[in-house]
Design a protein around this motif. Structure first.
Motif, PDB file in Angstrom:
ATOM      1  N   ILE A 136     -55.258  93.742  77.422  1.00  0.00           N
ATOM      2  CA  ILE A 136     -56.088  94.955  77.499  1.00  0.00           C
ATOM      3  C   ILE A 136     -55.516  96.112  76.678  1.00  0.00           C
ATOM      4  O   ILE A 136     -56.160  97.160  76.559  1.00  0.00           O
ATOM      5  N   SER A 137     -54.337  95.921  76.111  1.00  0.00           N
ATOM      6  CA  SER A 137     -53.700  97.033  75.406  1.00  0.00           C
ATOM      7  C   SER A 137     -53.743  96.888  73.886  1.00  0.00           C
ATOM      8  O   SER A 137     -53.172  97.708  73.166  1.00  0.00           O
ATOM      9  N   LEU A 138     -54.433  95.856  73.405  1.00  0.00           N
ATOM     10  CA  LEU A 138     -54.517  95.635  71.966  1.00  0.00           C
ATOM     11  C   LEU A 138     -55.653  96.448  71.347  1.00  0.00           C
ATOM     12  O   LEU A 138     -56.545  96.925  72.054  1.00  0.00           O
ATOM     13  N   THR A 139     -55.623  96.586  70.046  1.00  0.00           N
ATOM     14  CA  THR A 139     -56.704  97.292  69.351  1.00  0.00           C
ATOM     15  C   THR A 139     -57.965  96.430  69.334  1.00  0.00           C
ATOM     16  O   THR A 139     -57.914  95.217  69.596  1.00  0.00           O
ATOM     17  N   LYS A 140     -59.086  97.056  68.992  1.00  0.00           N
ATOM     18  CA  LYS A 140     -60.384  96.387  69.073  1.00  0.00           C
ATOM     19  C   LYS A 140     -60.492  95.159  68.162  1.00  0.00           C
ATOM     20  O   LYS A 140     -61.274  94.247  68.434  1.00  0.00           O
ATOM     21  N   GLU A 141     -59.711  95.127  67.095  1.00  0.00           N
ATOM     22  CA  GLU A 141     -59.807  93.983  66.188  1.00  0.00           C
ATOM     23  C   GLU A 141     -59.402  92.676  66.864  1.00  0.00           C
ATOM     24  O   GLU A 141     -59.740  91.587  66.390  1.00  0.00           O
ATOM     25  N   PHE A 142     -58.668  92.786  67.985  1.00  0.00           N
ATOM     26  CA  PHE A 142     -58.252  91.584  68.702  1.00  0.00           C
ATOM     27  C   PHE A 142     -59.211  91.210  69.823  1.00  0.00           C
ATOM     28  O   PHE A 142     -58.955  90.253  70.563  1.00  0.00           O
ATOM     29  N   ASP A 143     -60.311  91.946  69.960  1.00  0.00           N
ATOM     30  CA  ASP A 143     -61.273  91.658  71.031  1.00  0.00           C
ATOM     31  C   ASP A 143     -61.773  90.208  70.999  1.00  0.00           C
ATOM     32  O   ASP A 143     -61.885  89.560  72.052  1.00  0.00           O
ATOM     33  N   PRO A 144     -62.109  89.652  69.809  1.00  0.00           N
ATOM     34  CA  PRO A 144     -62.627  88.270  69.782  1.00  0.00           C
ATOM     35  C   PRO A 144     -61.635  87.249  70.363  1.00  0.00           C
ATOM     36  O   PRO A 144     -62.022  86.398  71.172  1.00  0.00           O
ATOM     37  N   VAL A 145     -60.359  87.317  69.958  1.00  0.00           N
ATOM     38  CA  VAL A 145     -59.398  86.342  70.446  1.00  0.00           C
ATOM     39  C   VAL A 145     -59.072  86.590  71.913  1.00  0.00           C
ATOM     40  O   VAL A 145     -58.849  85.645  72.686  1.00  0.00           O
ATOM     41  N   CYS A 146     -59.091  87.851  72.331  1.00  0.00           N
ATOM     42  CA  CYS A 146     -58.859  88.149  73.751  1.00  0.00           C
ATOM     43  C   CYS A 146     -60.001  87.591  74.603  1.00  0.00           C
ATOM     44  O   CYS A 146     -59.762  87.061  75.708  1.00  0.00           O
ATOM     45  N   TYR A 147     -61.202  87.679  74.073  1.00  0.00           N
ATOM     46  CA  TYR A 147     -62.366  87.137  74.793  1.00  0.00           C
ATOM     47  C   TYR A 147     -62.237  85.623  74.952  1.00  0.00           C
ATOM     48  O   TYR A 147     -62.483  85.072  76.034  1.00  0.00           O
ATOM     49  N   VAL A 148     -61.848  84.962  73.873  1.00  0.00           N
ATOM     50  CA  VAL A 148     -61.677  83.506  73.915  1.00  0.00           C
ATOM     51  C   VAL A 148     -60.607  83.120  74.927  1.00  0.00           C
ATOM     52  O   VAL A 148     -60.777  82.170  75.719  1.00  0.00           O
ATOM     53  N   ILE A 149     -59.489  83.831  74.922  1.00  0.00           N
ATOM     54  CA  ILE A 149     -58.401  83.532  75.858  1.00  0.00           C
ATOM     55  C   ILE A 149     -58.878  83.706  77.297  1.00  0.00           C
ATOM     56  O   ILE A 149     -58.618  82.856  78.161  1.00  0.00           O
ATOM     57  N   ASN A 150     -59.602  84.795  77.552  1.00  0.00           N
ATOM     58  CA  ASN A 150     -60.095  85.051  78.910  1.00  0.00           C
ATOM     59  C   ASN A 150     -61.101  84.006  79.365  1.00  0.00           C
ATOM     60  O   ASN A 150     -61.157  83.665  80.553  1.00  0.00           O
ATOM     61  N   GLN A 151     -61.873  83.472  78.420  1.00  0.00           N
ATOM     62  CA  GLN A 151     -62.915  82.512  78.769  1.00  0.00           C
ATOM     63  C   GLN A 151     -62.401  81.079  78.866  1.00  0.00           C
ATOM     64  O   GLN A 151     -62.962  80.272  79.609  1.00  0.00           O
ATOM     65  N   THR A 152     -61.355  80.771  78.140  1.00  0.00           N
ATOM     66  CA  THR A 152     -60.907  79.373  78.069  1.00  0.00           C
ATOM     67  C   THR A 152     -59.571  79.108  78.779  1.00  0.00           C
ATOM     68  O   THR A 152     -59.206  77.953  78.973  1.00  0.00           O
ATOM     69  N   LYS A 153     -58.867  80.149  79.144  1.00  0.00           N
ATOM     70  CA  LYS A 153     -57.565  79.976  79.776  1.00  0.00           C
ATOM     71  C   LYS A 153     -57.567  80.556  81.191  1.00  0.00           C
ATOM     72  O   LYS A 153     -58.316  81.479  81.497  1.00  0.00           O
ATOM     73  N   ASP A 154     -56.712  80.010  82.024  1.00  0.00           N
ATOM     74  CA  ASP A 154     -56.534  80.543  83.375  1.00  0.00           C
ATOM     75  C   ASP A 154     -55.470  81.639  83.306  1.00  0.00           C
ATOM     76  O   ASP A 154     -54.281  81.351  83.153  1.00  0.00           O
ATOM     77  N   ILE A 155     -55.898  82.881  83.384  1.00  0.00           N
ATOM     78  CA  ILE A 155     -54.980  84.011  83.240  1.00  0.00           C
ATOM     79  C   ILE A 155     -53.901  83.997  84.319  1.00  0.00           C
ATOM     80  O   ILE A 155     -52.801  84.521  84.136  1.00  0.00           O
ATOM     81  N   GLU A 156     -54.193  83.384  85.449  1.00  0.00           N
ATOM     82  CA  GLU A 156     -53.225  83.362  86.543  1.00  0.00           C
ATOM     83  C   GLU A 156     -52.081  82.386  86.301  1.00  0.00           C
ATOM     84  O   GLU A 156     -51.041  82.479  86.937  1.00  0.00           O
ATOM     85  N   THR A 157     -52.284  81.442  85.378  1.00  0.00           N
ATOM     86  CA  THR A 157     -51.243  80.431  85.162  1.00  0.00           C
ATOM     87  C   THR A 157     -50.734  80.369  83.716  1.00  0.00           C
ATOM     88  O   THR A 157     -49.679  79.783  83.471  1.00  0.00           O
ATOM     89  N   ILE A 158     -51.470  80.938  82.779  1.00  0.00           N
ATOM     90  CA  ILE A 158     -51.061  80.847  81.380  1.00  0.00           C
ATOM     91  C   ILE A 158     -49.741  81.586  81.148  1.00  0.00           C
ATOM     92  O   ILE A 158     -49.480  82.631  81.755  1.00  0.00           O
ATOM     93  N   GLU A 159     -48.913  81.030  80.290  1.00  0.00           N
ATOM     94  CA  GLU A 159     -47.619  81.647  79.988  1.00  0.00           C
ATOM     95  C   GLU A 159     -47.792  82.738  78.926  1.00  0.00           C
ATOM     96  O   GLU A 159     -48.641  82.629  78.031  1.00  0.00           O
ATOM     97  N   LEU A 160     -46.979  83.766  79.030  1.00  0.00           N
ATOM     98  CA  LEU A 160     -47.059  84.877  78.088  1.00  0.00           C
ATOM     99  C   LEU A 160     -46.847  84.406  76.653  1.00  0.00           C
ATOM    100  O   LEU A 160     -47.546  84.856  75.733  1.00  0.00           O
ATOM    101  N   GLN A 161     -45.909  83.486  76.449  1.00  0.00           N
ATOM    102  CA  GLN A 161     -45.630  83.009  75.096  1.00  0.00           C
ATOM    103  C   GLN A 161     -46.827  82.271  74.499  1.00  0.00           C
ATOM    104  O   GLN A 161     -47.030  82.300  73.281  1.00  0.00           O
ATOM    105  N   GLU A 162     -47.615  81.632  75.326  1.00  0.00           N
ATOM    106  CA  GLU A 162     -48.803  80.927  74.846  1.00  0.00           C
ATOM    107  C   GLU A 162     -49.833  81.947  74.354  1.00  0.00           C
ATOM    108  O   GLU A 162     -50.491  81.739  73.323  1.00  0.00           O
ATOM    109  N   VAL A 163     -49.955  83.041  75.095  1.00  0.00           N
ATOM    110  CA  VAL A 163     -50.882  84.103  74.687  1.00  0.00           C
ATOM    111  C   VAL A 163     -50.421  84.726  73.372  1.00  0.00           C
ATOM    112  O   VAL A 163     -51.194  84.947  72.451  1.00  0.00           O
ATOM    113  N   ILE A 164     -49.119  84.980  73.287  1.00  0.00           N
ATOM    114  CA  ILE A 164     -48.564  85.575  72.078  1.00  0.00           C
ATOM    115  C   ILE A 164     -48.791  84.678  70.868  1.00  0.00           C
ATOM    116  O   ILE A 164     -49.124  85.147  69.781  1.00  0.00           O
TER     117      ILE A 164
END
Length: 205
Positions: free
Chosen positions: A170-198
């Protein structure tokens, strides 16, 4: 002062900042030399340094033990002296034992419970309100954010993995909205590792 090392272990020069991190690295170096107990607990020094050990009725084993401790303590003291900046060194220059020197630095830079609480509150505030700047690269922002996280850990504040992941997204600039949306839709935020998101974010950048 020159940097110190324990084998391949090297301590950064302490200039008054990030004391908690410096302390952890120094403790590791002392342990690698087998001298942490001397730094932490110290040892008894004969009341009169001018007297020869023989005159104090000590046995050969006691004399050898004392000599060994004096040598190890001098080594520990040298490591500390070599790991502080020229500005910090005068504060410990008159101390003759590693424990005394260590205690001086700890007392001044670790702070009491109230001081640590104030510092932690400031770090929490900075973490919650930190946002990626428009002219900032992903690498620079990640370094800035994770530095805050590590500083909080130095004060024994461990943030939950899920909290870290959500904060990053939620703290990234708007240009990262597409990839953030994909991560939120395809990954389990409660279990995904930070390094995987990075890794996903770096791939997008």
């Amino acid at each position: 002062m020159a940097g110190s090392s324990g084998g391949d272990l090297r301590a950064p020069i302490f200039n008054g900042g990030n004391y908690e991190f410096w302390k952890i690295r120094m403790r590791t170096i002392f342990k690698s030399h087998g001298i942490w107990d001397l730094v932490e607990k110290g040892f008894e020094i004969p009341e009169s340094k001018g007297k020869k050990v023989e005159e104090e009725g000590s046995s050969d084993s006691e004399k050898a033990s004392l000599s060994d401790k004096l040598i190890k303590d001098a080594k520990a003291l040298g490591i500390i002296q070599g790991a502080v900046s020229e500005d910090i060194f005068p504060r410990i220059s008159n101390e003759e034992t590693s424990k005394g020197t260590w205690d001086i630095l700890h007392q001044e830079f670790h702070g009491d419970k109230q001081v640590r609480s104030i510092k932690l509150q400031g770090l929490r505030h900075d973490f919650e309100y930190t946002r990626m700047k428009d002219d900032e690269t992903m690498s620079v922002y990640l370094t800035r954010l994770l530095t805050l996280v590590n500083q909080m850990k130095g004060y024994r504040e461990d943030l939950a993995r899920e909290h870290l992941v959500q904060k990053l997204l939620i703290s990234l600039t708007k240009e990262f909205d597409p990839v953030c949306y994909v991560i939120n839709q395809t990954k389990d935020i409660e279990t995904i590792e930070l390094q995987e998101v990075i890794a996903s974010l770096r791939g997008f950048a």
